[in-house]
Each structure stands twice: as C-alpha cells, then as structure tokens.
Design a protein around this motif. Structure first.
Motif, PDB file in Angstrom:
ATOM      1  N   GLU A 174       0.957  -1.247  -0.154  1.00 55.72           N
ATOM      2  CA  GLU A 174      -0.143   0.550  -0.125  1.00 55.72           C
ATOM      3  C   GLU A 174       1.121   0.936  -0.115  1.00 55.72           C
ATOM      4  O   GLU A 174       2.067   1.187   0.862  1.00 55.72           O
ATOM      5  CB  GLU A 174      -0.965  -0.219   0.691  1.00 55.72           C
ATOM      6  CG  GLU A 174      -2.461  -0.804   0.483  1.00 55.72           C
ATOM      7  CD  GLU A 174      -3.308  -0.413   2.407  1.00 55.72           C
ATOM      8  OE1 GLU A 174      -2.695   0.412   3.519  1.00 55.72           O
ATOM      9  OE2 GLU A 174      -3.609  -1.381   2.452  1.00 55.72           O
ATOM     10  N   PRO A 175       0.320   2.456  -0.655  1.00 54.30           N
ATOM     11  CA  PRO A 175       1.064   3.103  -0.185  1.00 54.30           C
ATOM     12  C   PRO A 175       1.138   3.908   1.081  1.00 54.30           C
ATOM     13  O   PRO A 175       0.115   3.894   1.331  1.00 54.30           O
ATOM     14  CB  PRO A 175       0.721   4.173  -1.875  1.00 54.30           C
ATOM     15  CG  PRO A 175      -0.798   4.295  -1.864  1.00 54.30           C
ATOM     16  CD  PRO A 175      -0.635   2.350  -1.307  1.00 54.30           C
ATOM     17  N   GLN A 176       2.037   4.660   0.871  1.00 56.14           N
ATOM     18  CA  GLN A 176       2.142   5.345   2.289  1.00 56.14           C
ATOM     19  C   GLN A 176       1.346   6.828   2.254  1.00 56.14           C
ATOM     20  O   GLN A 176       1.437   7.383   1.757  1.00 56.14           O
ATOM     21  CB  GLN A 176       3.433   5.605   3.011  1.00 56.14           C
ATOM     22  CG  GLN A 176       3.860   3.914   2.839  1.00 56.14           C
ATOM     23  CD  GLN A 176       3.956   3.939   4.580  1.00 56.14           C
ATOM     24  OE1 GLN A 176       3.109   3.772   5.174  1.00 56.14           O
ATOM     25  NE2 GLN A 176       3.847   2.056   4.026  1.00 56.14           N
ATOM     26  N   ARG A 177       0.410   6.762   3.045  1.00 58.63           N
ATOM     27  CA  ARG A 177       0.006   8.317   2.500  1.00 58.63           C
ATOM     28  C   ARG A 177       0.388   9.519   4.154  1.00 58.63           C
ATOM     29  O   ARG A 177       0.512   8.826   5.223  1.00 58.63           O
ATOM     30  CB  ARG A 177      -1.502   7.952   3.388  1.00 58.63           C
ATOM     31  CG  ARG A 177      -2.507   7.683   1.995  1.00 58.63           C
ATOM     32  CD  ARG A 177      -3.810   7.341   1.982  1.00 58.63           C
ATOM     33  NE  ARG A 177      -4.416   6.013   1.223  1.00 58.63           N
ATOM     34  CZ  ARG A 177      -4.800   5.323   1.332  1.00 58.63           C
ATOM     35  NH1 ARG A 177      -5.049   4.815   2.143  1.00 58.63           N
ATOM     36  NH2 ARG A 177      -5.214   4.729  -0.136  1.00 58.63           N
ATOM     37  N   PRO A 178       0.784  10.256   3.662  1.00 58.22           N
ATOM     38  CA  PRO A 178       1.213  11.416   4.509  1.00 58.22           C
ATOM     39  C   PRO A 178      -0.147  11.917   5.318  1.00 58.22           C
ATOM     40  O   PRO A 178      -1.351  12.051   5.287  1.00 58.22           O
ATOM     41  CB  PRO A 178       1.088  12.364   3.607  1.00 58.22           C
ATOM     42  CG  PRO A 178       0.235  12.929   2.526  1.00 58.22           C
ATOM     43  CD  PRO A 178       0.105  11.658   2.369  1.00 58.22           C
ATOM     44  N   ARG A 179       0.415  11.530   6.621  1.00 55.64           N
ATOM     45  CA  ARG A 179      -0.654  12.594   7.396  1.00 55.64           C
ATOM     46  C   ARG A 179      -1.091  13.528   7.904  1.00 55.64           C
ATOM     47  O   ARG A 179      -0.279  14.487   7.231  1.00 55.64           O
ATOM     48  CB  ARG A 179      -0.047  11.590   9.231  1.00 55.64           C
ATOM     49  CG  ARG A 179       0.494  10.632   9.303  1.00 55.64           C
ATOM     50  CD  ARG A 179       0.365  10.090  10.933  1.00 55.64           C
ATOM     51  NE  ARG A 179       1.913   9.061  10.740  1.00 55.64           N
ATOM     52  CZ  ARG A 179       3.170   9.586  11.703  1.00 55.64           C
ATOM     53  NH1 ARG A 179       3.848  10.599  11.166  1.00 55.64           N
ATOM     54  NH2 ARG A 179       3.591   8.096  11.476  1.00 55.64           N
ATOM     55  N   PRO A 180      -2.379  14.194   7.959  1.00 56.89           N
ATOM     56  CA  PRO A 180      -3.307  15.249   7.556  1.00 56.89           C
ATOM     57  C   PRO A 180      -1.903  16.150   8.777  1.00 56.89           C
ATOM     58  O   PRO A 180      -1.491  15.986   9.731  1.00 56.89           O
ATOM     59  CB  PRO A 180      -4.181  15.256   8.794  1.00 56.89           C
ATOM     60  CG  PRO A 180      -4.640  13.923   8.904  1.00 56.89           C
ATOM     61  CD  PRO A 180      -3.382  12.548   8.940  1.00 56.89           C
TER      62      PRO A 180
ATOM     63  N   ASN B 238       1.126  16.597   8.079  1.00 58.12           N
ATOM     64  CA  ASN B 238       2.269  16.085   6.931  1.00 58.12           C
ATOM     65  C   ASN B 238       2.343  16.400   4.966  1.00 58.12           C
ATOM     66  O   ASN B 238       3.239  15.074   4.860  1.00 58.12           O
ATOM     67  CB  ASN B 238       2.514  14.853   7.623  1.00 58.12           C
ATOM     68  CG  ASN B 238       4.052  14.673   7.670  1.00 58.12           C
ATOM     69  OD1 ASN B 238       4.969  15.622   7.615  1.00 58.12           O
ATOM     70  ND2 ASN B 238       4.716  13.151   8.153  1.00 58.12           N
ATOM     71  N   GLU B 239       1.246  16.734   4.594  1.00 63.53           N
ATOM     72  CA  GLU B 239       1.435  17.119   3.407  1.00 63.53           C
ATOM     73  C   GLU B 239       2.893  16.912   2.544  1.00 63.53           C
ATOM     74  O   GLU B 239       3.424  17.723   2.978  1.00 63.53           O
ATOM     75  CB  GLU B 239       0.666  17.523   2.806  1.00 63.53           C
ATOM     76  CG  GLU B 239      -1.157  17.598   3.034  1.00 63.53           C
ATOM     77  CD  GLU B 239      -1.875  17.641   4.305  1.00 63.53           C
ATOM     78  OE1 GLU B 239      -0.797  18.373   4.968  1.00 63.53           O
ATOM     79  OE2 GLU B 239      -2.610  17.160   4.890  1.00 63.53           O
ATOM     80  N   PRO B 240       3.241  16.372   1.135  1.00 62.37           N
ATOM     81  CA  PRO B 240       4.269  17.551   1.223  1.00 62.37           C
ATOM     82  C   PRO B 240       4.397  18.575   0.989  1.00 62.37           C
ATOM     83  O   PRO B 240       3.084  19.683  -0.014  1.00 62.37           O
ATOM     84  CB  PRO B 240       4.591  16.474  -0.706  1.00 62.37           C
ATOM     85  CG  PRO B 240       3.043  14.988  -0.751  1.00 62.37           C
ATOM     86  CD  PRO B 240       2.423  15.648   0.377  1.00 62.37           C
ATOM     87  N   ALA B 241       5.964  18.910   1.036  1.00 63.91           N
ATOM     88  CA  ALA B 241       5.778  20.128   0.533  1.00 63.91           C
ATOM     89  C   ALA B 241       6.209  21.025  -0.583  1.00 63.91           C
ATOM     90  O   ALA B 241       5.222  22.040  -0.960  1.00 63.91           O
ATOM     91  CB  ALA B 241       6.922  20.889   1.369  1.00 63.91           C
TER      92      ALA B 241
ATOM     93  N   ASP C 224       3.967  14.483  -6.372  1.00 63.56           N
ATOM     94  CA  ASP C 224       4.343  13.296  -7.964  1.00 63.56           C
ATOM     95  C   ASP C 224       4.724  12.191  -7.391  1.00 63.56           C
ATOM     96  O   ASP C 224       4.489  10.996  -7.877  1.00 63.56           O
ATOM     97  CB  ASP C 224       5.190  14.179  -8.668  1.00 63.56           C
ATOM     98  CG  ASP C 224       3.877  15.363  -9.447  1.00 63.56           C
ATOM     99  OD1 ASP C 224       2.667  15.710  -8.929  1.00 63.56           O
ATOM    100  OD2 ASP C 224       4.515  16.080 -10.020  1.00 63.56           O
ATOM    101  N   ALA C 225       5.911  12.883  -7.324  1.00 62.34           N
ATOM    102  CA  ALA C 225       6.930  10.819  -6.334  1.00 62.34           C
ATOM    103  C   ALA C 225       6.065   9.954  -5.259  1.00 62.34           C
ATOM    104  O   ALA C 225       6.335   9.142  -5.733  1.00 62.34           O
ATOM    105  CB  ALA C 225       8.214  11.483  -5.295  1.00 62.34           C
TER     106      ALA C 225
ATOM    107  N   ASN D  16       4.876   6.585  -7.166  1.00 58.63           N
ATOM    108  CA  ASN D  16       5.593   5.092  -6.429  1.00 58.63           C
ATOM    109  C   ASN D  16       4.287   4.664  -6.146  1.00 58.63           C
ATOM    110  O   ASN D  16       4.437   3.158  -5.664  1.00 58.63           O
ATOM    111  CB  ASN D  16       6.223   5.519  -5.206  1.00 58.63           C
ATOM    112  CG  ASN D  16       7.368   6.519  -5.386  1.00 58.63           C
ATOM    113  OD1 ASN D  16       8.091   5.868  -6.070  1.00 58.63           O
ATOM    114  ND2 ASN D  16       8.495   6.785  -4.325  1.00 58.63           N
ATOM    115  N   GLY D  17       2.946   5.662  -5.357  1.00 59.44           N
ATOM    116  CA  GLY D  17       1.342   4.757  -4.949  1.00 59.44           C
ATOM    117  C   GLY D  17       1.262   3.538  -6.113  1.00 59.44           C
ATOM    118  O   GLY D  17       1.193   2.707  -5.649  1.00 59.44           O
TER     119      GLY D  17
END
Length: 89
Positions: free
Chosen positions: A7-13, A15-18, A24-25, A29-30
């Motif tokens: 399963e793709p790792q989802r960012p925690r609320p 903690n989204e990508p900056a 995109d990465a 990957n997911g």
C-alpha cells in the motif's frame, strides 16, 4: 485496518508534501506499487489456471489406462538385461 506492504504510504494530516515534486513522487510510487501487485496477482492466477488445465488434460488422457501405464512404467524402469520377474528366485 492494518497497512499492507504494497500500500502507498499516505501522509498524515498536516504532514503533506511541501513541493509538487514530492507529491508527484509519492503518487508515482504508490501507483507503481499497485500496478506491480496487480500484475503479480494476475501472474499467479494465470499459473494456477494453467496447472489446473494441465492436470485436467492429463486426467482425461490417462482415464482408463492408469493401471496399464503404471505397469508399463515399472517395466520400463527395469534394466534391459534384467530377467523376467517369474524367472527370479
């Protein structure tokens, strides 16, 4: 629900990508993991179907000849210069 290895790792609320490149990465990957998992599952299913088909075909071919084939295999396994079993004592 527990996380699966593929399963793709989802960012925690919060903690989204900056940056866009990080997002995109993460998505790429997911998606790659999901596609890989699907392909592996399909290959496993195709292999199982192939084996089932081969076993079914073999059963049809050997249906009425099983005992004959078993005796023939035993005879073929003997060395060519072996005496017939009735002559052995």
């Amino acid at each position: 629900m527990t996380s699966q290895p593929d399963e793709p790792q989802r960012p925690r609320p919060g903690n989204e990508p900056a940056r866009r490149a990080e997002a995109d990465a993460l998505l790429r990957n997911g998606a790659e993991r999901l596609v890989r998992a699907q392909l592996m599952t399909r290959e496993d299913q195709d292999f199982a179907r192939s084996q089932k088909s081969m076993i079914g075909q073999t059963m049809r071919e050997y249906g009425g000849r099983f005992l004959f084939e078993l005796i023939q295999n035993g005879y073929d396994a003997q060395p060519p210069d072996a005496a017939p079993s009735s002559a052995r004592s």
